[in-house]
Enzyme design. Structure first.
Site, short mmCIF file in Angstrom:
data_model
loop_
_atom_site.label_atom_id
_atom_site.label_comp_id
_atom_site.label_asym_id
_atom_site.label_seq_id
_atom_site.Cartn_x
_atom_site.Cartn_y
_atom_site.Cartn_z
N THR A 71 40.07 -41.19 18.75
CA THR A 71 39.30 -41.24 17.50
C THR A 71 38.65 -39.91 17.19
O THR A 71 38.44 -39.57 16.03
CB THR A 71 38.25 -42.36 17.61
OG1 THR A 71 38.95 -43.59 17.69
CG2 THR A 71 37.32 -42.41 16.43
N THR A 111 38.58 -43.34 23.39
CA THR A 111 37.58 -44.00 24.25
C THR A 111 38.13 -45.26 24.94
O THR A 111 37.59 -45.69 25.96
CB THR A 111 36.34 -44.41 23.43
OG1 THR A 111 36.74 -45.29 22.37
CG2 THR A 111 35.64 -43.20 22.87
N ASP A 112 39.21 -45.85 24.39
CA ASP A 112 39.68 -47.13 24.95
C ASP A 112 40.00 -47.02 26.44
O ASP A 112 39.66 -47.91 27.23
CB ASP A 112 40.93 -47.62 24.20
CG ASP A 112 40.59 -48.12 22.80
OD1 ASP A 112 39.40 -48.22 22.46
OD2 ASP A 112 41.54 -48.43 22.05
N1 ASP Z 1 41.68 -46.59 19.84
C1 ASP Z 1 40.99 -45.33 20.00
C2 ASP Z 1 41.56 -44.63 21.21
O1 ASP Z 1 41.26 -45.01 22.30
C3 ASP Z 1 39.53 -45.57 20.15
C4 ASP Z 1 38.68 -44.34 20.32
O2 ASP Z 1 39.13 -43.24 20.59
O3 ASP Z 1 37.45 -44.47 20.17
O4 ASP Z 1 42.32 -43.71 21.05
#
Ligand code: ASP
Length: 309
Positions: A13, A92-93
């Site tokens: 993200t 973050t995932d």
């Molecule tokens: N779906 C995203 C990822 O993990 C979520 C994020 O980056 O906050 O790439």
């Protein structure tokens, strides 16, 4: 002289692109690393920034092949005397899995700091720029040498072993699971027995979630197709008698963690042949089991490895 920091971008993200001003409905892993650094002029005040794009993905599509490429790149760059530290940008995932893998696989005392963001770069108030700046500051500090891989997020700095994503949307979603003190005592980076330099991929480990009436055939199916399995058990690592009957007959190592998200699973409570994950949550237990399986298939040895890292 500003320290030289290499930013290794993998997507997420923090590199997300969407409708201007919107926090949701964006494409993760879209912007190139240059867009993240150019849009953040304060970075150059702190450090001499070099940037490399390792991949540009939603972090759910990160693979063990990419983990290995990333660790090898850090290990190679760490040999250069001019490089002071590293920042890895990541979705973050699965950020906590990559951070813990690097914590076990990189061979350097130089700071390695992982960060990301909860809002895309195109949001009205994106959190990525501040997270990236903080990560560069942390990586630039000689005081952070030899501390293992760190996660910088929403103003907090957490050892990789203790970092978890604990919320779907909050700006401080990536934070400590409360085991920071334990993480500080565990071996990491140059101190580990893991050598990924000659590997292309990691052994396959499947993670299974136990719930009321969960079909034990799932555990058998996963065990038949994997080099090892991790169970997110209920409570302190428990599951039904039907699951136990399957698990005690598994021919591959079975590590038991907890779906509670907090607290230890103890070896003394394990059924025959099972290995307790301790305080490692299921996804991180899978990282450690995959690395353990590069060295041994022996249950006693894997128990030792879980007690060590
Ligand atoms: N779906 C995203 C990822 O993990 C979520 C994020 O980056 O906050 O790439």
């Amino acid at each position: 002289m500003r320290p030289r920091i290499v930013i290794l971008a993998t997507g997420g993200t923090i590199a997300g692109l969407g409708q201007p001003g919107k926090d949701t409905g964006y494409q993760s892993g879209s912007l190139p690393v240059e867009a993240l650094t150019k849009g953040n002029p304060k970075l150059a005040e702190v450090a001499d920034i070099r940037a490399e794009q390792v991949c540009n993905l939603n972090s759910d599509d990160i693979t063990s092949e990419i983990w290995i490429e990333l660790a090898n790149r850090i290990n190679a760059l760490a040999e250069e005397p001019d490089t002071a530290g590293f920042v890895v940008t990541h979705g973050t995932d699965t950020l906590e899995e990559t951070a813990y893998f690097l914590n076990l696989a990189v061979k350097t005392e130089k700071p390695v700091v992982v960060t990301g963001a909860m809002r895309p770069a195109t949001a009205d108030a994106p959190d990525g720029p501040a997270n990236l700046l903080k990560a560069v500051e942390v990586a630039s500090s000689a005081a952070n040498r030899g501390k293992g891989v760190l996660v910088a997020f929403a103003g907090a700095v957490v050892p990789a072993r203790a970092a978890v994503k604990r919320h779907t949307a909050a700006l401080d979603a990536v934070a400590s699971d409360g085991t920071e003190a334990l993480a500080a005592t565990r071996l990491h980076t140059s101190g580990t027995e893991f050598d990924i330099s000659g590997l292309k991929t990691l052994p396959k480990v499947s993670v299974l979630y136990f719930a009321t009436d969960a079909d034990p055939a799932l555990a058998k199916y996963a065990a038949d197709r994997s080099d090892g399995i991790v169970i997110a058990g209920a409570g302190a690592g428990e599951f039904s008698i039907a699951w136990r009957n399957v698990i005690e007959k598994c021919k591959v190592p079975v590590v038991v963690s907890s779906r509670t998200g907090c607290g230890p699973v103890l070896q003394e409570t394990m059924c025959h042949g099972a290995i307790a994950a301790g305080t490692l949550q299921p996804a991180k237990a899978a990282v450690l089991l995959r690395l353990a399986l590069t060295r041994t298939r022996d249950t006693k040895e894997i128990i030792r490895i879980f007690n060590t890292y």
